[in-house]
Design a protein around this motif. Structure first.
Motif, short mmCIF file in Angstrom:
data_model
loop_
_atom_site.label_atom_id
_atom_site.label_comp_id
_atom_site.label_asym_id
_atom_site.label_seq_id
_atom_site.Cartn_x
_atom_site.Cartn_y
_atom_site.Cartn_z
N ARG A 1 -18.57 6.96 18.84
CA ARG A 1 -17.62 7.81 18.12
C ARG A 1 -16.85 7.04 17.05
NH1 ARG A 1 -16.70 10.19 23.37
NH2 ARG A 1 -15.02 8.69 23.72
N THR A 2 -16.60 5.75 17.29
CA THR A 2 -15.77 4.96 16.37
C THR A 2 -16.58 4.06 15.45
OG1 THR A 2 -15.54 3.23 18.08
CG2 THR A 2 -13.84 4.94 17.99
N GLU A 3 -17.89 4.18 15.49
CA GLU A 3 -18.75 3.28 14.72
C GLU A 3 -18.46 3.35 13.23
OE1 GLU A 3 -23.54 2.22 14.57
OE2 GLU A 3 -22.83 4.10 15.45
N HIS A 4 -18.12 4.55 12.73
CA HIS A 4 -17.91 4.74 11.28
C HIS A 4 -16.61 4.10 10.79
CE1 HIS A 4 -15.48 7.89 13.13
NE2 HIS A 4 -14.79 7.97 12.00
N LEU A 5 -15.73 3.68 11.71
CA LEU A 5 -14.44 3.11 11.30
C LEU A 5 -14.55 1.65 10.87
CD1 LEU A 5 -12.16 4.61 14.10
CD2 LEU A 5 -12.41 5.41 11.75
N GLY A 6 -15.65 1.01 11.21
CA GLY A 6 -15.82 -0.39 10.82
C GLY A 6 -14.95 -1.35 11.59
N LEU A 7 -14.64 -1.01 12.86
CA LEU A 7 -13.78 -1.87 13.69
C LEU A 7 -14.53 -2.40 14.91
CD1 LEU A 7 -10.49 0.18 13.43
CD2 LEU A 7 -10.80 -2.17 12.68
N SER A 8 -15.82 -2.60 14.77
CA SER A 8 -16.60 -3.12 15.89
C SER A 8 -16.20 -4.55 16.25
CB SER A 8 -18.10 -3.09 15.56
OG SER A 8 -18.38 -3.85 14.40
N SER B 1 -8.75 -6.98 11.82
CA SER B 1 -8.57 -5.57 12.15
C SER B 1 -7.15 -5.07 11.92
CB SER B 1 -8.95 -5.33 13.62
OG SER B 1 -10.24 -5.79 13.90
N HIS B 2 -6.22 -5.98 11.64
CA HIS B 2 -4.79 -5.62 11.63
C HIS B 2 -4.48 -4.51 10.63
CE1 HIS B 2 -0.46 -6.12 11.87
NE2 HIS B 2 -0.43 -6.25 10.56
N PHE B 3 -4.91 -4.67 9.40
CA PHE B 3 -4.53 -3.71 8.37
C PHE B 3 -5.21 -2.35 8.59
CE2 PHE B 3 -3.93 -7.86 6.27
CZ PHE B 3 -2.59 -7.74 5.96
N ARG B 4 -6.46 -2.38 9.03
CA ARG B 4 -7.17 -1.12 9.28
C ARG B 4 -6.53 -0.37 10.44
NH1 ARG B 4 -9.11 3.24 7.61
NH2 ARG B 4 -11.05 3.98 8.50
N LEU B 5 -6.15 -1.07 11.50
CA LEU B 5 -5.51 -0.43 12.65
C LEU B 5 -4.14 0.12 12.26
CD1 LEU B 5 -6.41 -2.92 15.51
CD2 LEU B 5 -7.37 -0.65 15.13
N ALA C 1 -0.69 4.79 11.57
CA ALA C 1 0.27 5.49 10.70
C ALA C 1 -0.23 6.88 10.34
CB ALA C 1 0.51 4.67 9.44
N GLU C 2 -1.54 7.02 10.19
CA GLU C 2 -2.13 8.31 9.83
C GLU C 2 -1.88 9.36 10.92
OE1 GLU C 2 -6.55 10.09 8.62
OE2 GLU C 2 -6.21 7.93 8.84
N LEU C 3 -1.79 8.93 12.17
CA LEU C 3 -1.55 9.87 13.26
C LEU C 3 -0.06 10.02 13.57
CD1 LEU C 3 -2.49 11.68 15.63
CD2 LEU C 3 -2.68 9.60 17.01
N PHE C 4 0.64 8.90 13.70
CA PHE C 4 2.01 8.95 14.20
C PHE C 4 3.02 9.51 13.20
CE2 PHE C 4 0.76 5.05 16.94
CZ PHE C 4 0.12 5.88 17.83
N GLU C 5 2.92 9.13 11.96
CA GLU C 5 3.95 9.51 10.99
C GLU C 5 4.03 11.01 10.73
OE1 GLU C 5 3.41 7.03 7.59
OE2 GLU C 5 3.99 5.17 8.66
N PRO C 6 2.90 11.73 10.55
CA PRO C 6 3.01 13.19 10.39
C PRO C 6 3.61 13.87 11.62
CG PRO C 6 0.87 12.43 9.64
CD PRO C 6 1.53 11.27 10.33
N LEU C 7 3.29 13.36 12.83
CA LEU C 7 3.83 13.97 14.04
C LEU C 7 5.34 13.75 14.13
CD1 LEU C 7 1.07 13.08 16.68
CD2 LEU C 7 1.53 15.30 15.62
#
Length: 433
Positions: free
Chosen positions: A151-158, A205-209, A214-220
Motif C-alpha cells: 500500500r505504501t510502495e508509491h510513497l518512496g519510503l521503503s 525520510s525525515h522531510f517526506r514523513l 502535516a498533510e493529515l494532522f493540520e486540516p483536522l
C-alpha cells in the motif's frame, strides 16, 4: 444481540487495527451497551468477506466501518445514528473528511507500525503474538506487513524497512561491481551496522514523513478548532469523530522505538492530540488489558466495554487454518479462493446498508462469475495443451508403453531365428530322419 468481531487489544487500546477501533468507538457512542458484545476473535476467517471488523447479527455479516455504521442505522430505524442531526454541508464534511482520514491515516499507520523495521519487530509483531494463537501468530503478521508495504510502495519510503534497504544496496553494489564501476580494492568493504543504517534512514525520510503527517494532522486541527467535537460543541460526536479516534489513537498511544508519528502529532497539532486523548478516555476508558478481552465480563471488576470471551481454538480450526494457508500458497487454488470470497462478498451486499448501490453489487457479482469462468477456460486450455503435447510425443515414438515394447522385441527375435541359416532340426529341437 449484535456481535462485533475485531482484532484483539494492543498498546493498551482495545484493538490493534484502526478500523476496529473506529467501529468500537461508534458503537460505544451510538448503541446501548446491553445491545451488543465485543469479541476479540482476531480471526478474519470468521467473516464471509475474510476481514475485520465484522458485525454479526444472526446469519447476517457486515464488514468495514462505513458498512457497519450504515447497517446499524438501518437496523435501529435511525435510532442508533450519530449523524442523524447533521444535514447539508455538515454531512458533506463528514463524507469528505472520513475518506480523507481513511486514506491518509492508513498510510501513516502502515509506515509507523509495519513498514518500519524498528517498530515492527520491537512492538507490532510481539503485539500480534499476544493476541493470536498458533499457527496464526506465525502466518498473519508477515501477510499484514506485506500488504502494508504494498500500500505504501508509491510513497518512496521503503528505506524505513531495513531489510529492503539492505537488499537494494546489495543489488546496486553487485551491479556496479559487475560493470567495473567499483575498484577491486573496495569490493570487500564491511557491511554497515544497524545504527548507521538507522541514522541514514532517519535523515533520508525525515522531510517526506514531515510532509505526510502535516498533510493529515493540520486540516483536522483546523476543522476541530476549539470545539469539543469536529462538528459541534457540547453535543455528541459524529461518525467522523469515531473514525479519527480509530486512526489517531494508533498514532498517539503506541510506545514504539521510532516514535516520529506520535511526536509529530504532539508538536505540530497539540489541540488535536489532546482531543484524541480525551475521546479515547470517553470511548475506551482506562488502559485495556489482554485479560479483559479474553476473559470477557466473567471477571469481578466492571469493564467499560462489553467484552465477550472468544471461542476456544480447537484442533479442527488449527487444521483448517493450515489447509487454508497451503491453499493460498498454491497459485490455482489461491485464485479459486479469492474468487469465492469475492462472490460471497457480492452476495452479502445489501444496498440498503452498504456503500455500494444495487447496480454496483450486481456488477461485482457479474465480475466474480466472469472471473471464475475465465479461470475454468485457462485451466481447460492448459489441460488441452498438455494432452496435445503428450499425444504428439506418443505419435513420434518419443514415449512408448513398456508392454508394447517387450512384445515388439519378442516378435523380432522370432523373425531373426526363422530367417537365419539354422535348420528345422535346430529350431524344433528334435532329430529328423
Amino acid at each position: 444481540m449484535l456481535e462485533l468481531h475485531v482484532w484483539g487489544p494492543a498498546f493498551s487500546l482495545p484493538s490493534i487495527d484502526p478500523q476496529c477501533l473506529a467501529t468500537i468507538a461508534y458503537l460505544v457512542k451510538a448503541v446501548p451497551k446491553e445491545e451488543w458484545v465485543l469479541v476479540a476473535s482476531s480471526d478474519p476467517s470468521v467473516s464471509p468477506t475474510n476481514e475485520l471488523p465484522a458485525l454479526r447479527n444472526g446469519d447476517v455479516w457486515v464488514s468495514k466501518f462505513r458498512n457497519i455504521v450504515d447497517y446499524v442505522r438501518q437496523y435501529s430505524d435511525q435510532a442508533w445514528d450519530l449523524d442523524a442531526e447533521w444535514t447539508g454541508l455538515d454531512n458533506a464534511d463528514i463524507t469528505a473528511f472520513s475518506a480523507f482520514v481513511e486514506s491518509n491515516g492508513q498510510l501513516l499507520i502502515d509506515l509507523s507500525l509495519y513498514v518500519s523495521s524498528q517498530n515492527y519487530y520491537a512492538s507490532t509483531s510481539p503485539a500480534y503474538g499476544s493476541i493470536l494463537t498458533w499457527p496464526n501468530q506465525w502466518i498473519l503478521p508477515p501477510k499484514l506487513r506485506h500488504a502494508a508495504k504494498h500500500r505504501t510502495e508509491h510513497l518512496g519510503l521503503s528505506s524505513l524497512d531495513l531489510e529492503a534497504s539492505e537488499e537494494q544496496r546489495e543489488r546496486e553494489r553487485s551491479a556496479a561491481v559487475s560493470a567495473g564501476q567499483i575498484p577491486q580494492s573496495l569490493i570487500s568493504r564491511p557491511r554497515e551496522t544497524v545504527s548507521s543504517l538507522l541514522g541514514k534512514t532517519a535523515r533520508s525520510s525525515h522531510f517526506r514523513l514531515d510532509a505526510l503527517t502535516a498533510e493529515l494532522f493540520e486540516p483536522l486541527e483546523q476543522l476541530l478548532g476549539k470545539k469539543a467535537y469536529f462538528l459541534a460543541d457540547g453535543r455528541r460526536p459524529s461518525s467522523l469523530d469515531a473514525l479519527v479516534l480509530g486512526y489517531l489513537s494508533l498514532a498517539l498511544v503506541p510506545e514504539v522505538p521510532a516514535a516520529w508519528l506520535r511526536e509529530s502529532l504532539r508538536t505540530k497539532t497539540p489541540r488535536l492530540a489532546s482531543y484524541v486523548e480525551r475521546l479515547r478516555e470517553e470511548c475506551f476508558g482506562a488502559a485495556v488489558q489482554l485479560e479483559d478481552a479474553f476473559s470477557g465480563n466473567t471477571t469481578k471488576k466492571p469493564l467499560p466495554l462489553p467484552w465477550q470471551k472468544p471461542e476456544r481454538i480447537n484442533a479442527a480450526k488449527i487444521g483448517n487454518t493450515l489447509l487454508n494457508t497451503l491453499a493460498d500458497a498454491t497459485p490455482i487454488l489461491k485464485e479459486f479462493r479469492m474468487n469465492s470470497r469475492l462472490q460471497q462478498a457480492a452476495k452479502s451486499i445489501d444496498p440498503r446498508s452498504s456503500e455500494y448501490s444495487e447496480s454496483e453489487a450486481r456488477a461485482i457479482s457479474e465480475y466474480a462469475i466472469a472471473q471464475r469462468r475465465d479461470l475454468y477456460i485457462s485451466i481447460a486450455s492448459v489441460a488441452a495443451g498438455v494432452a496435445a503435447m503428450v499425444g504428439y510425443l506418443f505419435y513420434n515414438g518419443v514415449i512408448t508403453i513398456a508392454g508394447e515394447e517387450e512384445e515388439y522385441d519378442e516378435d523380432e527375435d522370432v523373425d531373426v531365428n526363422i530367417g537365419g541359416s539354422s535348420s528345422a532340426e535346430d529350431i524344433l529341437g528334435i532329430p529328423i530322419s
